[in-house]
Design a protein around this motif. Structure first.
Motif, PDB file in Angstrom:
ATOM      1  N   ARG A  34     -15.247   1.869  -1.237  1.00  0.00           N
ATOM      2  CA  ARG A  34     -16.177   3.553  -1.226  1.00  0.00           C
ATOM      3  C   ARG A  34     -15.419   4.027  -0.441  1.00  0.00           C
ATOM      4  O   ARG A  34     -15.445   5.416   0.098  1.00  0.00           O
ATOM      5  CB  ARG A  34     -17.332   3.117  -1.055  1.00  0.00           C
ATOM      6  N   ALA A  35     -15.085   3.836   1.076  1.00  0.00           N
ATOM      7  CA  ALA A  35     -14.527   4.520   2.391  1.00  0.00           C
ATOM      8  C   ALA A  35     -13.185   4.977   1.073  1.00  0.00           C
ATOM      9  O   ALA A  35     -12.708   6.384   2.021  1.00  0.00           O
ATOM     10  CB  ALA A  35     -14.350   3.335   3.595  1.00  0.00           C
TER      11      ALA A  35
ATOM     12  N   ILE B  83       1.376  -1.081  -0.089  1.00  0.00           N
ATOM     13  CA  ILE B  83       0.498   0.032  -0.425  1.00  0.00           C
ATOM     14  C   ILE B  83       0.948   1.795  -0.076  1.00  0.00           C
ATOM     15  O   ILE B  83       0.240   2.500  -0.512  1.00  0.00           O
ATOM     16  CB  ILE B  83      -1.132   0.029   1.309  1.00  0.00           C
ATOM     17  N   ALA B  84       2.262   0.911   0.892  1.00  0.00           N
ATOM     18  CA  ALA B  84       2.651   2.283   1.069  1.00  0.00           C
ATOM     19  C   ALA B  84       3.412   2.535  -1.106  1.00  0.00           C
ATOM     20  O   ALA B  84       3.113   4.393  -1.138  1.00  0.00           O
ATOM     21  CB  ALA B  84       3.601   2.070   1.654  1.00  0.00           C
TER      22      ALA B  84
ATOM     23  N   ILE C 191      -3.098   1.872   8.192  1.00  0.00           N
ATOM     24  CA  ILE C 191      -4.276   2.451   8.182  1.00  0.00           C
ATOM     25  C   ILE C 191      -5.133   2.230   7.595  1.00  0.00           C
ATOM     26  O   ILE C 191      -6.304   1.512   7.577  1.00  0.00           O
ATOM     27  CB  ILE C 191      -4.181   4.020   7.623  1.00  0.00           C
ATOM     28  N   VAL C 192      -4.487   1.418   6.611  1.00  0.00           N
ATOM     29  CA  VAL C 192      -5.658   1.924   4.665  1.00  0.00           C
ATOM     30  C   VAL C 192      -5.558  -0.243   5.274  1.00  0.00           C
ATOM     31  O   VAL C 192      -6.741  -0.327   5.145  1.00  0.00           O
ATOM     32  CB  VAL C 192      -4.920   1.556   3.706  1.00  0.00           C
TER      33      VAL C 192
ATOM     34  N   PHE D  55     -13.194  -3.502   8.060  1.00  0.00           N
ATOM     35  CA  PHE D  55     -14.433  -4.228   7.098  1.00  0.00           C
ATOM     36  C   PHE D  55     -15.073  -5.413   6.572  1.00  0.00           C
ATOM     37  O   PHE D  55     -15.870  -5.613   6.479  1.00  0.00           O
ATOM     38  CB  PHE D  55     -14.568  -3.228   6.156  1.00  0.00           C
ATOM     39  N   ARG D  56     -13.999  -5.633   6.978  1.00  0.00           N
ATOM     40  CA  ARG D  56     -14.035  -7.468   6.755  1.00  0.00           C
ATOM     41  C   ARG D  56     -14.939  -7.615   8.017  1.00  0.00           C
ATOM     42  O   ARG D  56     -16.226  -8.727   7.608  1.00  0.00           O
ATOM     43  CB  ARG D  56     -12.754  -8.558   6.588  1.00  0.00           C
ATOM     44  N   LEU D  57     -14.278  -7.626   9.424  1.00  0.00           N
ATOM     45  CA  LEU D  57     -15.475  -8.392  10.038  1.00  0.00           C
ATOM     46  C   LEU D  57     -16.085  -7.509  10.215  1.00  0.00           C
ATOM     47  O   LEU D  57     -18.087  -7.928  10.347  1.00  0.00           O
ATOM     48  CB  LEU D  57     -14.183  -7.663  11.439  1.00  0.00           C
TER      49      LEU D  57
END
Length: 203
Positions: free
Chosen positions: A189-190, A138-139, A163-164, A171-173
């Protein structure tokens, strides 16, 4: 004329064991899945299983590692075609995460396997390696898209990675607990909303 016999490669065997293990884990749970059942579901003997993995723990760690590697390949491929962050996020929404990746198809199983590994302290370093690889991926995306846009990232890319990744797991949880108010695309979406909010605040 002698018939030529073709034997599956080691990678083919591992892929079939990954797919079979995912099905067996989902049906019986990780604790209730035996090595014999996994091997049989893949069409192999117990010996074939042990020629690839020492046990169920090693199989699960290998499945998590394969998931991280496949995720990295898909994201880096997208990055070569979508250098802008907004375009990259839009492309992620239509990306097939489940192609040849059983954990991409089953977020619940992914979370269960992470928890299974995390419960044993001696296995946590292996899990930490996968976590760091996910953050770095992600970085790298943040750094590359920021450079392409000529803007400096608002936060350090490594922190963005943490963070991501935490948001995705969250969100999975949430989707597992309350799918009615947590649509399947909630995480993306977030991320889109967050990206737009940062663009507005920095303009």
């Amino acid at each position: 004329m002698a018939r030529v016999r073709t034997r599956p490669t080691r990678d083919d065997t591992r892929d079939k064991l990954f797919e079979a293990a995912a099905r067996v884990f989902e049906e019986h749970g990780i604790g209730g899945a035996s090595i014999e059942t996994i091997a049989a579901a893949a069409g192999f003997t117990r010996g074939a299983f042990y020629s690839n993995f020492k046990g169920k723990d090693e199989l699960i760690i290998a499945m998590l590692e394969d998931h991280v590697e496949q995720t990295a390949r898909r994201h880096l491929d997208l990055l070569t075609r979508h250098g802008n962050l907004a375009d990259f996020i839009e492309a992620m929404k239509t990306m097939d995460r489940g192609e040849q990746d059983p954990l991409g198809r089953s977020p619940l199983l992914h979370m269960e396997m992470i928890l299974f590994v995390a419960r044993a302290e001696k296995r946590r370093p292996e899990l930490a390696k996968r976590l760091r690889a996910g953050r770095k991926l992600i970085a790298d995306v943040i750094e590359t898209t920021s450079k392409n846009s000529g803007k400096d990232p608002v936060l350090a890319p490594s922190w963005w990675g943490a963070i991501v990744l935490a948001m995705e797991d969250g969100f999975r949880l949430h989707r597992l607990i309350d799918p009615q108010t947590t649509p399947a695309d909630s995480f993306l979406r977030a991320i889109s909303d967050l990206q737009r909010a940062i663009d507005v605040s920095s303009s």
